[in-house]
Design a protein around this motif. Structure first.
Motif, PDB file in Angstrom:
ATOM      1  N   LEU A  97      16.840 -78.468  19.421  1.00 19.37           N
ATOM      2  CA  LEU A  97      17.734 -78.067  20.511  1.00 19.37           C
ATOM      3  C   LEU A  97      19.061 -77.535  19.986  1.00 19.37           C
ATOM      4  O   LEU A  97      19.589 -76.537  20.495  1.00 19.37           O
ATOM      5  CB  LEU A  97      17.977 -79.244  21.465  1.00 19.37           C
ATOM      6  N   VAL A  98      19.612 -78.183  18.968  1.00 22.41           N
ATOM      7  CA  VAL A  98      20.865 -77.697  18.375  1.00 22.41           C
ATOM      8  C   VAL A  98      20.652 -76.307  17.758  1.00 22.41           C
ATOM      9  O   VAL A  98      21.466 -75.407  17.914  1.00 22.41           O
ATOM     10  CB  VAL A  98      21.425 -78.705  17.349  1.00 22.41           C
ATOM     11  N   ALA A  99      19.519 -76.141  17.063  1.00 26.03           N
ATOM     12  CA  ALA A  99      19.218 -74.830  16.462  1.00 26.03           C
ATOM     13  C   ALA A  99      19.048 -73.766  17.557  1.00 26.03           C
ATOM     14  O   ALA A  99      19.502 -72.636  17.389  1.00 26.03           O
ATOM     15  CB  ALA A  99      17.960 -74.916  15.609  1.00 26.03           C
ATOM     16  N   LEU A 100      18.445 -74.132  18.665  1.00 27.11           N
ATOM     17  CA  LEU A 100      18.216 -73.199  19.759  1.00 27.11           C
ATOM     18  C   LEU A 100      19.479 -72.854  20.527  1.00 27.11           C
ATOM     19  O   LEU A 100      19.771 -71.697  20.789  1.00 27.11           O
ATOM     20  CB  LEU A 100      17.217 -73.778  20.777  1.00 27.11           C
TER      21      LEU A 100
ATOM     22  N   SER B 123      15.138 -84.737  26.592  1.00 23.90           N
ATOM     23  CA  SER B 123      16.272 -84.938  25.694  1.00 23.90           C
ATOM     24  C   SER B 123      17.557 -84.377  26.310  1.00 23.90           C
ATOM     25  O   SER B 123      18.617 -85.017  26.251  1.00 23.90           O
ATOM     26  CB  SER B 123      15.990 -84.284  24.347  1.00 23.90           C
ATOM     27  N   LEU B 124      17.477 -83.182  26.885  1.00 21.35           N
ATOM     28  CA  LEU B 124      18.653 -82.597  27.534  1.00 21.35           C
ATOM     29  C   LEU B 124      19.092 -83.443  28.731  1.00 21.35           C
ATOM     30  O   LEU B 124      20.284 -83.665  28.942  1.00 21.35           O
ATOM     31  CB  LEU B 124      18.358 -81.156  27.965  1.00 21.35           C
TER      32      LEU B 124
ATOM     33  N   PHE C 254      11.558 -70.619   6.661  1.00 27.61           N
ATOM     34  CA  PHE C 254      11.698 -71.500   7.818  1.00 27.61           C
ATOM     35  C   PHE C 254      12.563 -72.705   7.454  1.00 27.61           C
ATOM     36  O   PHE C 254      12.463 -73.226   6.344  1.00 27.61           O
ATOM     37  CB  PHE C 254      10.329 -72.002   8.293  1.00 27.61           C
ATOM     38  N   ASP C 255      13.390 -73.153   8.390  1.00 31.78           N
ATOM     39  CA  ASP C 255      14.175 -74.376   8.211  1.00 31.78           C
ATOM     40  C   ASP C 255      13.403 -75.548   8.797  1.00 31.78           C
ATOM     41  O   ASP C 255      12.926 -75.481   9.932  1.00 31.78           O
ATOM     42  CB  ASP C 255      15.529 -74.265   8.932  1.00 31.78           C
ATOM     43  N   ARG C 256      13.299 -76.623   8.035  1.00 31.45           N
ATOM     44  CA  ARG C 256      12.601 -77.822   8.507  1.00 31.45           C
ATOM     45  C   ARG C 256      13.546 -78.624   9.391  1.00 31.45           C
ATOM     46  O   ARG C 256      14.686 -78.923   9.003  1.00 31.45           O
ATOM     47  CB  ARG C 256      12.140 -78.661   7.329  1.00 31.45           C
ATOM     48  N   LEU C 257      13.065 -78.989  10.575  1.00 29.48           N
ATOM     49  CA  LEU C 257      13.799 -79.821  11.519  1.00 29.48           C
ATOM     50  C   LEU C 257      12.917 -81.011  11.865  1.00 29.48           C
ATOM     51  O   LEU C 257      11.737 -80.851  12.134  1.00 29.48           O
ATOM     52  CB  LEU C 257      14.156 -79.030  12.785  1.00 29.48           C
ATOM     53  N   GLU C 258      13.491 -82.198  11.854  1.00 29.26           N
ATOM     54  CA  GLU C 258      12.690 -83.409  12.037  1.00 29.26           C
ATOM     55  C   GLU C 258      12.464 -83.784  13.494  1.00 29.26           C
ATOM     56  O   GLU C 258      11.431 -84.359  13.823  1.00 29.26           O
ATOM     57  CB  GLU C 258      13.339 -84.585  11.297  1.00 29.26           C
ATOM     58  N   THR C 259      13.437 -83.510  14.355  1.00 32.30           N
ATOM     59  CA  THR C 259      13.376 -84.017  15.728  1.00 32.30           C
ATOM     60  C   THR C 259      13.559 -82.895  16.757  1.00 32.30           C
ATOM     61  O   THR C 259      14.073 -81.822  16.439  1.00 32.30           O
ATOM     62  CB  THR C 259      14.489 -85.057  15.970  1.00 32.30           C
TER      63      THR C 259
END
Length: 169
Positions: free
Chosen positions: A160-163, A31-32, A150-155
């Motif tokens: 990556l944005v959260a990280l 992805s990056l 915990f925050d749910r992230l779909e993708t």
């Protein structure tokens, strides 16, 4: 192989965790790459005695990540090592996996990039296995985190944005 899908997940849980970690890192790096971002470092811990499985760094953002996996639709109570809260920007990534080891959704517990973990709380989990006396002793160096934190992230992109925050090349 002759085993049920539930049985194979528990019997071969260490192998499953390694596969999930490798696939996740590969998906994240792909992805990056597609965004033109190649200035990323990935470091793997040989063992997680210091509270993390993987370090990802880009610029001045360095994340220490503890991986958790499960086949449930969301995490239950999650045991988090206290050592992770001593890292400058630790986080726990719980990854849902299905029988075919497809990844997602993801559940993320952390502070913003560059910030430490939020307070873990007082609940001390018990070991998953029994000792020779048939007891499940407390894991003194861990704290139990409820699923609702915990925050749910779909993708993978959302992870990556959260990280890393800004994903501009």
């Amino acid at each position: 192989m002759g085993t049920s899908s539930k049985e194979i997940h528990s019997t071969h849980s260490t192998l499953r965790e390694r596969i999930v970690e490798h696939v996740f890192v590969g998906e994240m790096l792909r992805s990056l790459w597609r965004r033109g971002i190649v200035d990323v470092e990935i470091l793997r811990s040989e063992f997680d005695a210091h509270g993390y499985d993987l370090v990802i760094a880009r610029g001045d953002v360095v994340r220490h990540i503890q991986f958790k996996t499960g086949t449930a639709n969301r995490p239950g109570k999650v045991s988090v090592p206290l050592a992770l809260s001593g890292k400058p920007a630790g986080g726990v990534l719980w990854i849902h996996v299905n029988d075919g080891l497809d990844l997602g959704p993801f559940f993320w517990f952390d502070g913003p990039p560059g910030e430490p973990l939020p307070p873990l709380g007082p609940a001390v989990p018990r070991r998953a296995t029994h000792n020779s006396q048939g007891e499940r002793p407390p894991r003194a160096n861990h704290r139990e985190i409820q699923a609702g934190r915990f925050d749910r992230l779909e993708t993978v992109e959302e992870v990556l944005v959260a990280l890393l925050g800004d994903l501009t090349p």
